[in-house]
Design an enzyme around this catalytic site. Structure first.
Site, PDB file in Angstrom:
ATOM      1  N   ASP A 413       0.860  -1.177   0.000  1.00  0.00           N
ATOM      2  CA  ASP A 413       0.000   0.000   0.000  1.00  0.00           C
ATOM      3  C   ASP A 413       0.901   1.232   0.000  1.00  0.00           C
ATOM      4  O   ASP A 413       1.581   1.509   0.995  1.00  0.00           O
ATOM      5  CB  ASP A 413      -0.886  -0.065   1.258  1.00  0.00           C
ATOM      6  CG  ASP A 413      -1.876   1.086   1.353  1.00  0.00           C
ATOM      7  OD1 ASP A 413      -1.660   2.115   0.691  1.00  0.00           O
ATOM      8  OD2 ASP A 413      -2.853   0.939   2.113  1.00  0.00           O
ATOM      9  N   HIS A 414       0.880   1.968  -1.092  1.00  0.00           N
ATOM     10  CA  HIS A 414       1.823   3.085  -1.232  1.00  0.00           C
ATOM     11  C   HIS A 414       1.463   4.268  -0.322  1.00  0.00           C
ATOM     12  O   HIS A 414       2.234   5.214  -0.187  1.00  0.00           O
ATOM     13  CB  HIS A 414       1.890   3.524  -2.703  1.00  0.00           C
ATOM     14  CG  HIS A 414       3.222   4.095  -3.093  1.00  0.00           C
ATOM     15  ND1 HIS A 414       4.108   4.647  -2.179  1.00  0.00           N
ATOM     16  CD2 HIS A 414       3.835   4.198  -4.310  1.00  0.00           C
ATOM     17  CE1 HIS A 414       5.183   5.072  -2.806  1.00  0.00           C
ATOM     18  NE2 HIS A 414       5.053   4.798  -4.100  1.00  0.00           N
ATOM     19  N   ARG A 415       0.315   4.220   0.328  1.00  0.00           N
ATOM     20  CA  ARG A 415       0.005   5.275   1.296  1.00  0.00           C
ATOM     21  C   ARG A 415       0.858   5.116   2.543  1.00  0.00           C
ATOM     22  O   ARG A 415       1.112   6.066   3.272  1.00  0.00           O
ATOM     23  CB  ARG A 415      -1.481   5.214   1.697  1.00  0.00           C
ATOM     24  CG  ARG A 415      -2.444   5.529   0.565  1.00  0.00           C
ATOM     25  CD  ARG A 415      -3.870   5.250   0.972  1.00  0.00           C
ATOM     26  NE  ARG A 415      -4.053   3.850   1.383  1.00  0.00           N
ATOM     27  CZ  ARG A 415      -5.199   3.354   1.829  1.00  0.00           C
ATOM     28  NH1 ARG A 415      -6.257   4.132   1.934  1.00  0.00           N
ATOM     29  NH2 ARG A 415      -5.303   2.090   2.175  1.00  0.00           N
TER      30      ARG A 415
END
Ligand code: CAO
Length: 444
Positions: A413-415
């Site tokens: 998850d790039h967040r």
């Protein structure tokens, strides 16, 4: 004599669930251990077997109802066609905290041919001796029951050909053939690895603008998977990173110690080593073992290492959770993983056994897959996909040598996780699997 079947314990911290489908109808004869209900929580679906046998007199729940442990699900006539019920093995369910009678959920809109969940209805009319001709509707468990008895669902006579065939119909038909009595179907054996192609769908007489089509009802697991995967895919910005792990040494260890682990009752597979190495890697890289709380603008780092393992079952994908992997030995894991996979395939998992994972592993290598991009299982923030290990030439010290390489893919998850963090995590995991001693270099 009337006997109530109440919703049994579902597992730790699971008090409530909603009804995904009711697998029996009023008038059906059910046997102890027969699945009568499919329930779902926001995380999982499970079949619920009854612990009493008899004729169904009343169904107190409907699709969509929220029901609590101890609520009355069915009222059965024990003196009915099912005969005397054996003593239930499970401890009696607690008294319900509120009246058990449920208001039925609003009826779903008139269903197309493909309705999986039969809704409760009035007592069945006498069974017609005429076999049905058109498409045959039945839940997956009823189909399985018929298959196990060598019965073609098309031959099962029912009063109303527009309603799904029930377990009671199949059992009554089996009995009329002089074959199997109303005993419960034997538990499905662990699914063999699906080497063969799936059965061809039987045309159900319908067609669209381009040709013949078959309407396949979605079972509860399919519906849950569809909903959850769509949510994960559309809300998490995924990045997938690929690597190849040299497991030549690991394979030698696996071969050397496989028999010893087998004696202890386990199966030493590559997945077991991956689980163990992952737990160690997650300790090193806490952000990989986390979830995101957007409301509070926080990242929740978890100090427990519960790994979900995707299991391919005849009913669809299930993800049981192996708890506290960091505190278990490789032999413990080698015993627990096949055991939990078998129970997943037999639909015997409790609800809480499919909850509380902090990271998931999905191994498609046993099925020959060479690379894939796994979807993160929210609220987790990363997932490891494992593909098929195979011998490849590796250029080492001026020459090609054969090494066993296992492709892995990490979706994150790039967040929460940046590419460089994921790269460092993957490099550490690769080293742990290739050079396990390196794990101890910095450990006290
Ligand atoms: N590369 C090469 N061989 C592999 C392998 C890999 N990555 N992974 C497993 N194998 C081999 C095993 O060594 C075993 O071979 P032997 O019987 O000769 O020792 C064989 O494949 C079967 O393994 P297994 O399934 O019994 O055991 P496992 O621990 O490796 O896997 C489980 C357990 C539950 C992960 C697996 O059975 C399974 O269900 N995989 C499918 C997961 C899935 O559907 N994922 C998709 C999710 S998204 O839709």
């Amino acid at each position: 004599m009337a006997k109530e079947f109440r919703l049994p314990e579902l597992g730790e911290n699971v008090e409530q669930a909603s009804v995904a489908s009711v697998l029996v109808s009023v008038g059906d004869t059910v046997s102890a251990n027969q699945s009568v209900l499919e329930i779902e929580t926001d995380k999982a679906v499970a079949e619920i077997p009854t612990d009493v046998s008899g004729k169904v007199m009343e169904i107190r729940v409907a699709v969509g109802d929220k029901i609590a442990v101890g609520d009355v699900v069915l009222v059965l006539d024990e003196s009915g066609a099912g005969g005397k019920a054996p003593e239930p093995e499970a401890k009696p369910a607690p008294e319900p905290a509120k009246p058990a009678k449920k208001e039925p959920a609003p009826a779903p809109p008139p269903a197309p041919a493909a309705t999986e969940a039969p809704t409760p209805r009035a007592p069945a009319a006498p069974v017609s001796p005429t076999p049905r001709s058109g498409p045959v509707l039945a839940s997956p468990s009823v189909r399985r029951m018929a298959r196990e008895r060598g019965i073609d669902l098309k031959d099962v006579p029912v009063a109303d050909p527009d309603r799904p065939v029930t377990a009671g119909d199949v059992l009554a038909y089996a009995k009329s053939l002089g074959g199997e009595d109303a005993a419960p179907a034997p538990a499905a054996p662990a699914a063999p690895r699906p080497a063969a192609a799936p059965a061809q769908p039987v045309a159900d007489g319908d067609s669209d603008a381009w040709g013949a089509v078959t309407h396949e009802p979605m079972n509860a697991i399919r519906k849950k998977t569809a909903e959850h995967m769509a949510h994960c895919w559309s809300t998490i910005p995924h990045v997938t990173q690929f690597e190849k792990v040299d497991i030549t040494g690991l394979e030698a260890v696996r071969k050397k110690h496989g028999a010893r682990v087998k004696e202890a009752g386990g199966k030493l597979t590559v997945t077991v080593f991956v689980l163990k190495a992952l737990a160690a890697a997650l300790k090193r890289f806490p952000r990989m073992n986390a979830s995101i709380d957007l409301e509070r603008q926080e990242i929740l780092l978890k100090h427990y290492y519960n790994l979900g393992v995707a299991v391919d079952t005849p009913n669809g994908l299930l993800v049981p959770v192996v708890r506290d992997v960091d505190r278990k030995s490789i032999t413990d894991l080698a015993i627990e993983l096949p055991e939990i996979a078998v129970r997943a395939r037999e639909r015997k998992l409790k609800m809480d056994e499919m909850q509380g994972a902090t990271f998931t592993v999905t191994n498609l290598g046993g099925l020959g897959v060479t690379a894939f991009t796994p979807i993160i299982n929210a609220p987790e923030v990363a997932i490891l996909g494992v593909s098929k290990a195979s011998i490849e030439p590796v250029f080492e010290q001026g020459q090609f040598v054969p090494r066993l390489l296992m492709p892995v893919s990490l979706s994150y998850d790039h967040r929460v996780i940046d590419g460089a963090d994921a790269a460092r995590f993957m490099a550490w995991l690769k080293e742990a699997l290739e050079q396990p001693w390196s794990l101890f270099l910095d450990e006290a």
